[in-house]
Write an enzyme that holds these catalytic residues in place. Sequence first.
Site, mmCIF file in Angstrom:
data_model
loop_
_atom_site.group_PDB
_atom_site.id
_atom_site.type_symbol
_atom_site.label_atom_id
_atom_site.label_comp_id
_atom_site.label_asym_id
_atom_site.label_seq_id
_atom_site.Cartn_x
_atom_site.Cartn_y
_atom_site.Cartn_z
ATOM 1 N N GLU A 69 0.839 -1.215 0.000
ATOM 2 C CA GLU A 69 0.000 0.000 0.000
ATOM 3 C C GLU A 69 0.870 1.261 0.000
ATOM 4 O O GLU A 69 2.094 1.191 0.166
ATOM 5 C CB GLU A 69 -0.917 -0.014 1.216
ATOM 6 N N LYS A 123 -5.472 10.685 0.903
ATOM 7 C CA LYS A 123 -5.587 9.351 1.503
ATOM 8 C C LYS A 123 -6.856 8.714 0.943
ATOM 9 O O LYS A 123 -7.945 9.252 1.098
ATOM 10 C CB LYS A 123 -5.652 9.492 3.020
ATOM 11 N N VAL A 178 -5.081 0.227 3.260
ATOM 12 C CA VAL A 178 -5.267 -1.223 3.160
ATOM 13 C C VAL A 178 -6.544 -1.504 2.368
ATOM 14 O O VAL A 178 -6.564 -2.341 1.463
ATOM 15 C CB VAL A 178 -5.347 -1.847 4.576
ATOM 16 N N ASP A 207 -16.253 5.378 14.528
ATOM 17 C CA ASP A 207 -15.078 5.324 13.661
ATOM 18 C C ASP A 207 -14.524 3.900 13.611
ATOM 19 O O ASP A 207 -13.843 3.441 14.529
ATOM 20 C CB ASP A 207 -14.012 6.315 14.147
ATOM 21 N N SER A 226 -12.510 1.464 10.790
ATOM 22 C CA SER A 226 -11.808 1.567 9.509
ATOM 23 C C SER A 226 -12.460 0.732 8.411
ATOM 24 O O SER A 226 -12.898 -0.401 8.649
ATOM 25 C CB SER A 226 -10.365 1.102 9.690
ATOM 26 N N ASP A 235 -10.842 -0.673 6.364
ATOM 27 C CA ASP A 235 -9.956 -1.840 6.192
ATOM 28 C C ASP A 235 -10.694 -3.119 6.584
ATOM 29 O O ASP A 235 -10.523 -4.165 5.948
ATOM 30 C CB ASP A 235 -8.703 -1.716 7.081
ATOM 31 N N LYS A 266 -3.255 -1.276 14.476
ATOM 32 C CA LYS A 266 -2.462 -0.225 15.099
ATOM 33 C C LYS A 266 -2.831 -0.055 16.574
ATOM 34 O O LYS A 266 -4.004 -0.132 16.948
ATOM 35 C CB LYS A 266 -2.623 1.070 14.324
#
Length: 301
Positions: free
Chosen positions: A22, A83, A103, A135, A137, A139, A156
Amino acid sequence: MFSLSPSVAAALNRRKTVVALESTAIAHGLPSPQNLETAQACETAVRESGALPATIGIIGGRAVIGLNRQQIEEIAIREDVEKVNLANLARVIADGKWGATTVASSLHLARMAGIEVFATGGIGGVHRGASDSFDISSDLIALARYPLITVCAGAKAILDLSKTLEVLETIGVPVVGYQTDELPAFYSRSSDLKLDLHADGPEQVVAIARAHWRLGFSTALLVVAPVPVEDEVPADEMKDAIDESLSLAAGLGISGKEVTPFLLSQIAERTEGRALRANIALLRNNARIAGGIASALTEQE
Ligand code: PSU
Ligand code: MN
Protein backbone atom coordinates in the site's frame (compact mmCIF):
# COMPACT_ATOMS: atom_id res chain seq x y z
CA MET A 1 -8.10 4.45 -15.12
CA PHE A 2 -6.39 1.24 -14.02
CA SER A 3 -3.02 -0.06 -15.13
CA LEU A 4 -0.52 -2.74 -14.27
CA SER A 5 3.18 -2.05 -14.62
CA PRO A 6 4.67 -4.21 -17.41
CA SER A 7 6.67 -6.33 -14.96
CA VAL A 8 3.67 -6.96 -12.71
CA ALA A 9 1.51 -7.85 -15.72
CA ALA A 10 4.17 -10.27 -16.97
CA ALA A 11 4.62 -11.86 -13.55
CA LEU A 12 0.89 -12.35 -13.10
CA ASN A 13 0.70 -14.02 -16.50
CA ARG A 14 3.53 -16.41 -15.71
CA ARG A 15 3.51 -17.24 -12.04
CA LYS A 16 1.84 -15.38 -9.28
CA THR A 17 4.79 -14.38 -7.10
CA VAL A 18 3.57 -10.84 -6.64
CA VAL A 19 3.11 -8.99 -3.37
CA ALA A 20 0.94 -5.88 -3.32
CA LEU A 21 2.04 -3.02 -1.05
CA GLU A 22 0.00 0.00 0.00
CA SER A 23 1.05 3.65 -0.18
CA THR A 24 -0.80 5.43 2.65
CA ALA A 25 1.87 4.31 5.09
CA ILE A 26 4.35 6.11 2.80
CA ALA A 27 2.39 9.30 2.10
CA HIS A 28 0.56 9.75 5.40
CA GLY A 29 2.01 7.33 7.93
CA LEU A 30 5.72 8.17 8.00
CA PRO A 31 7.66 11.44 7.90
CA SER A 32 10.05 12.38 5.10
CA PRO A 33 12.71 11.19 4.28
CA GLN A 34 12.11 7.91 6.14
CA ASN A 35 8.93 7.35 4.16
CA LEU A 36 10.68 7.04 0.81
CA GLU A 37 13.53 4.96 2.27
CA THR A 38 10.98 2.63 3.84
CA ALA A 39 8.95 2.27 0.64
CA GLN A 40 12.11 1.23 -1.17
CA ALA A 41 13.23 -1.03 1.67
CA CYS A 42 9.87 -2.82 1.58
CA GLU A 43 10.18 -3.40 -2.15
CA THR A 44 13.70 -4.76 -1.62
CA ALA A 45 12.48 -7.03 1.18
CA VAL A 46 9.81 -8.51 -1.12
CA ARG A 47 12.39 -9.07 -3.88
CA GLU A 48 14.85 -10.71 -1.49
CA SER A 49 12.16 -13.22 -0.54
CA GLY A 50 11.76 -14.18 -4.18
CA ALA A 51 8.65 -12.19 -5.12
CA LEU A 52 7.87 -9.10 -7.14
CA PRO A 53 6.62 -6.00 -5.28
CA ALA A 54 3.63 -4.09 -6.65
CA THR A 55 3.20 -0.86 -4.73
CA ILE A 56 -0.23 0.60 -5.42
CA GLY A 57 -1.14 4.28 -5.76
CA ILE A 58 -3.19 6.76 -7.77
CA ILE A 59 -1.18 8.80 -10.25
CA GLY A 60 -3.15 11.69 -11.72
CA GLY A 61 -6.43 9.78 -11.71
CA ARG A 62 -4.96 6.42 -12.75
CA ALA A 63 -4.77 3.51 -10.33
CA VAL A 64 -1.34 1.97 -10.83
CA ILE A 65 -0.48 -1.53 -9.60
CA GLY A 66 3.30 -1.56 -9.52
CA LEU A 67 4.45 2.05 -9.18
CA ASN A 68 7.88 2.71 -10.61
CA ARG A 69 10.68 4.32 -8.64
CA GLN A 70 9.87 7.83 -9.72
CA GLN A 71 6.16 7.44 -9.02
CA ILE A 72 6.92 6.17 -5.50
CA GLU A 73 9.17 9.19 -4.99
CA GLU A 74 6.36 11.51 -6.03
CA ILE A 75 3.84 9.80 -3.74
CA ALA A 76 6.33 10.24 -0.90
CA ILE A 77 7.09 13.90 -1.60
CA ARG A 78 4.02 15.59 -3.11
CA GLU A 79 1.76 17.59 -0.84
CA ASP A 80 -1.42 16.95 -2.85
CA VAL A 81 -1.67 13.20 -2.35
CA GLU A 82 -5.04 12.24 -0.88
CA LYS A 83 -5.59 9.35 1.50
CA VAL A 84 -7.79 7.01 -0.50
CA ASN A 85 -10.15 4.47 1.04
CA LEU A 86 -13.15 2.67 -0.46
CA ALA A 87 -15.43 5.72 -0.19
CA ASN A 88 -13.30 8.24 -2.11
CA LEU A 89 -11.40 6.04 -4.59
CA ALA A 90 -13.86 6.72 -7.43
CA ARG A 91 -13.83 10.47 -6.82
CA VAL A 92 -10.02 10.71 -6.76
CA ILE A 93 -9.92 8.82 -10.08
CA ALA A 94 -12.73 10.86 -11.63
CA ASP A 95 -11.05 14.13 -10.62
CA GLY A 96 -7.66 13.07 -11.99
CA LYS A 97 -6.06 13.47 -8.54
CA TRP A 98 -3.11 11.83 -6.84
CA GLY A 99 -3.84 9.36 -4.09
CA ALA A 100 -2.18 7.03 -1.63
CA THR A 101 -4.10 3.83 -1.05
CA THR A 102 -4.98 2.47 2.39
CA VAL A 103 -5.27 -1.22 3.16
CA ALA A 104 -8.92 -1.06 2.06
CA SER A 105 -8.43 0.50 -1.36
CA SER A 106 -5.18 -1.40 -1.97
CA LEU A 107 -6.98 -4.69 -1.35
CA HIS A 108 -9.72 -3.66 -3.77
CA LEU A 109 -7.23 -2.79 -6.52
CA ALA A 110 -4.96 -5.77 -5.84
CA ARG A 111 -8.00 -8.01 -6.15
CA MET A 112 -8.88 -6.43 -9.52
CA ALA A 113 -5.35 -7.24 -10.68
CA GLY A 114 -5.55 -10.86 -9.45
CA ILE A 115 -2.85 -10.52 -6.79
CA GLU A 116 -3.14 -12.94 -3.87
CA VAL A 117 -0.73 -11.61 -1.24
CA PHE A 118 -0.60 -8.13 0.32
CA ALA A 119 1.53 -6.52 3.04
CA THR A 120 1.00 -3.45 5.21
CA GLY A 121 2.18 -2.18 8.60
CA GLY A 122 -0.87 -2.39 10.82
CA ILE A 123 -4.45 -2.60 9.65
CA GLY A 124 -7.02 -0.03 10.65
CA GLY A 125 -9.79 -1.26 12.94
CA VAL A 126 -12.19 -0.22 15.65
CA HIS A 127 -11.13 3.07 17.21
CA ARG A 128 -11.28 3.57 20.98
CA GLY A 129 -14.53 5.34 21.74
CA ALA A 130 -16.10 3.93 18.57
CA SER A 131 -19.40 3.51 20.40
CA ASP A 132 -19.69 7.31 20.23
CA SER A 133 -17.71 8.18 17.10
CA PHE A 134 -18.64 5.11 15.01
CA ASP A 135 -15.08 5.32 13.66
CA ILE A 136 -14.36 1.86 12.30
CA SER A 137 -11.81 1.57 9.51
CA SER A 138 -12.97 0.50 6.06
CA ASP A 139 -9.96 -1.84 6.19
CA LEU A 140 -12.20 -4.26 8.10
CA ILE A 141 -14.89 -4.07 5.43
CA ALA A 142 -12.29 -4.72 2.74
CA LEU A 143 -10.88 -7.70 4.65
CA ALA A 144 -14.41 -9.09 4.74
CA ARG A 145 -14.63 -8.74 0.96
CA TYR A 146 -11.33 -9.55 -0.70
CA PRO A 147 -9.67 -12.97 -0.43
CA LEU A 148 -6.04 -11.89 -0.14
CA ILE A 149 -3.47 -13.16 2.32
CA THR A 150 -2.81 -9.93 4.21
CA VAL A 151 0.35 -9.65 6.30
CA CYS A 152 0.47 -7.06 9.11
CA ALA A 153 1.76 -6.52 12.66
CA GLY A 154 -1.78 -6.65 14.02
CA ALA A 155 -3.94 -3.59 14.18
CA LYS A 156 -2.46 -0.22 15.10
CA ALA A 157 -1.98 0.19 18.85
CA ILE A 158 -3.98 3.44 18.85
CA LEU A 159 -7.11 1.29 18.33
CA ASP A 160 -9.28 -0.79 20.57
CA LEU A 161 -7.54 -4.08 19.82
CA SER A 162 -9.98 -6.41 21.52
CA LYS A 163 -12.97 -4.87 19.71
CA THR A 164 -11.01 -5.05 16.45
CA LEU A 165 -10.39 -8.76 17.04
CA GLU A 166 -14.09 -9.26 17.78
CA VAL A 167 -15.06 -7.65 14.48
CA LEU A 168 -12.53 -9.78 12.60
CA GLU A 169 -14.22 -12.83 14.05
CA THR A 170 -17.69 -11.50 13.23
CA ILE A 171 -16.79 -10.93 9.59
CA GLY A 172 -15.13 -14.34 9.32
CA VAL A 173 -11.52 -13.34 8.75
CA PRO A 174 -9.12 -15.99 10.09
CA VAL A 175 -6.34 -14.34 12.11
CA VAL A 176 -3.18 -16.41 11.94
CA GLY A 177 -0.43 -15.69 14.46
CA TYR A 178 2.87 -15.87 12.60
CA GLN A 179 5.30 -17.43 15.06
CA THR A 180 3.14 -16.06 17.85
CA ASP A 181 0.02 -17.10 19.78
CA GLU A 182 -1.26 -13.62 20.48
CA LEU A 183 -2.30 -10.59 18.50
CA PRO A 184 0.74 -8.32 18.08
CA ALA A 185 0.14 -4.70 19.07
CA PHE A 186 1.97 -2.97 16.19
CA TYR A 187 4.86 -1.24 18.04
CA SER A 188 4.80 -3.99 20.68
CA ARG A 189 4.96 -7.74 20.26
CA SER A 190 2.34 -8.50 22.86
CA SER A 191 -1.29 -7.52 23.46
CA ASP A 192 -2.33 -10.42 25.72
CA LEU A 193 -5.13 -11.15 23.23
CA LYS A 194 -4.87 -14.85 22.41
CA LEU A 195 -5.25 -16.27 18.90
CA ASP A 196 -6.22 -19.80 18.03
CA LEU A 197 -4.61 -20.01 14.61
CA HIS A 198 -0.86 -20.33 14.34
CA ALA A 199 1.72 -20.68 11.59
CA ASP A 200 5.44 -21.34 12.04
CA GLY A 201 6.33 -20.47 8.46
CA PRO A 202 5.07 -19.66 4.94
CA GLU A 203 4.08 -23.27 4.12
CA GLN A 204 1.61 -23.40 6.99
CA VAL A 205 0.09 -20.08 5.97
CA VAL A 206 -0.32 -21.38 2.42
CA ALA A 207 -1.95 -24.59 3.71
CA ILE A 208 -4.52 -22.59 5.70
CA ALA A 209 -5.08 -20.19 2.77
CA ARG A 210 -5.68 -23.07 0.36
CA ALA A 211 -8.23 -24.64 2.69
CA HIS A 212 -9.87 -21.22 3.12
CA TRP A 213 -10.11 -20.70 -0.64
CA ARG A 214 -11.19 -24.29 -1.36
CA LEU A 215 -14.05 -23.83 1.07
CA GLY A 216 -15.23 -21.01 -1.15
CA PHE A 217 -14.57 -18.18 1.28
CA SER A 218 -14.03 -14.79 -0.25
CA THR A 219 -12.71 -13.14 2.92
CA ALA A 220 -9.08 -12.29 3.54
CA LEU A 221 -6.72 -14.38 5.62
CA LEU A 222 -4.98 -12.08 8.09
CA VAL A 223 -1.42 -13.06 8.99
CA VAL A 224 -0.18 -11.19 12.04
CA ALA A 225 3.56 -11.01 12.66
CA PRO A 226 5.11 -9.26 15.66
CA VAL A 227 7.65 -6.46 15.12
CA PRO A 228 11.24 -7.85 15.38
CA VAL A 229 12.43 -8.09 19.01
CA GLU A 230 15.28 -5.61 18.56
CA ASP A 231 12.94 -2.88 17.27
CA GLU A 232 9.93 -3.31 19.53
CA VAL A 233 8.74 -0.79 22.07
CA PRO A 234 7.03 -2.69 24.90
CA ALA A 235 3.34 -1.85 25.44
CA ASP A 236 3.86 -0.32 28.90
CA GLU A 237 6.41 2.10 27.42
CA MET A 238 3.99 3.06 24.63
CA LYS A 239 1.00 3.67 26.86
CA ASP A 240 1.63 7.32 27.83
CA ALA A 241 2.50 8.45 24.31
CA ILE A 242 -0.64 6.79 22.95
CA ASP A 243 -2.92 8.17 25.68
CA GLU A 244 -1.52 11.71 25.36
CA SER A 245 -1.86 11.63 21.57
CA LEU A 246 -5.44 10.36 21.81
CA SER A 247 -6.45 13.14 24.22
CA LEU A 248 -4.77 15.77 22.07
CA ALA A 249 -6.64 14.50 18.99
CA ALA A 250 -9.92 14.56 20.92
CA GLY A 251 -9.18 18.10 22.21
CA LEU A 252 -8.43 19.37 18.72
CA GLY A 253 -11.55 17.68 17.34
CA ILE A 254 -9.61 15.65 14.79
CA SER A 255 -11.89 13.20 13.03
CA GLY A 256 -12.33 10.91 10.04
CA LYS A 257 -9.37 10.10 7.82
CA GLU A 258 -7.12 12.54 9.68
CA VAL A 259 -7.19 10.62 12.96
CA THR A 260 -4.73 7.84 12.17
CA PRO A 261 -2.00 9.98 10.50
CA PHE A 262 -2.26 12.56 13.30
CA LEU A 263 -1.86 9.93 16.02
CA LEU A 264 1.05 8.19 14.30
CA SER A 265 3.02 11.41 13.96
CA GLN A 266 2.27 12.51 17.53
CA ILE A 267 3.38 9.14 18.86
CA ALA A 268 6.59 9.22 16.82
CA GLU A 269 7.44 12.62 18.34
CA ARG A 270 6.55 11.64 21.89
CA THR A 271 8.76 8.55 21.85
CA GLU A 272 11.84 10.29 20.43
CA GLY A 273 11.60 8.21 17.30
CA ARG A 274 11.44 4.79 18.97
CA ALA A 275 7.91 4.25 17.71
CA LEU A 276 8.98 5.41 14.27
CA ARG A 277 11.84 2.92 14.22
CA ALA A 278 9.47 0.13 15.23
CA ASN A 279 6.99 1.18 12.52
CA ILE A 280 9.68 1.10 9.84
CA ALA A 281 11.01 -2.26 11.04
CA LEU A 282 7.60 -3.89 11.08
CA LEU A 283 6.73 -2.64 7.60
CA ARG A 284 9.91 -4.22 6.24
CA ASN A 285 9.42 -7.39 8.24
CA ASN A 286 5.88 -7.81 6.93
CA ALA A 287 7.02 -7.23 3.34
CA ARG A 288 9.69 -9.90 3.79
CA ILE A 289 7.22 -12.42 5.25
CA ALA A 290 4.67 -11.68 2.52
CA GLY A 291 7.34 -12.30 -0.12
CA GLY A 292 8.08 -15.69 1.45
CA ILE A 293 4.39 -16.58 1.52
CA ALA A 294 3.92 -15.55 -2.13
CA SER A 295 6.92 -17.69 -3.11
CA ALA A 296 5.58 -20.69 -1.19
CA LEU A 297 2.20 -20.21 -2.85
CA THR A 298 3.76 -20.37 -6.30
CA GLU A 299 6.01 -23.33 -5.51
CA GLN A 300 3.08 -25.41 -4.36
CA GLU A 301 1.10 -24.80 -7.54
N1 PSU B 1 0.42 0.79 8.60
C1 PSU B 1 1.38 1.67 8.95
N2 PSU B 1 1.16 2.99 8.75
C2 PSU B 1 0.00 3.44 8.17
C3 PSU B 1 -1.01 2.50 7.78
C4 PSU B 1 -0.75 1.18 8.02
O1 PSU B 1 2.43 1.27 9.47
O2 PSU B 1 -0.16 4.65 8.00
C5 PSU B 1 -2.27 3.00 7.10
C6 PSU B 1 -2.89 1.91 6.23
O3 PSU B 1 -2.96 2.40 4.91
C7 PSU B 1 -4.26 1.70 6.81
C8 PSU B 1 -4.56 3.08 7.34
O4 PSU B 1 -5.19 1.25 5.86
O5 PSU B 1 -3.33 3.42 7.97
C9 PSU B 1 -5.75 3.07 8.27
O6 PSU B 1 -6.35 4.30 8.25
P1 PSU B 1 -7.81 4.51 8.91
O7 PSU B 1 -7.62 4.17 10.35
O8 PSU B 1 -8.16 5.95 8.66
O9 PSU B 1 -8.72 3.59 8.19
MN1 MN C 1 -11.58 6.06 10.37
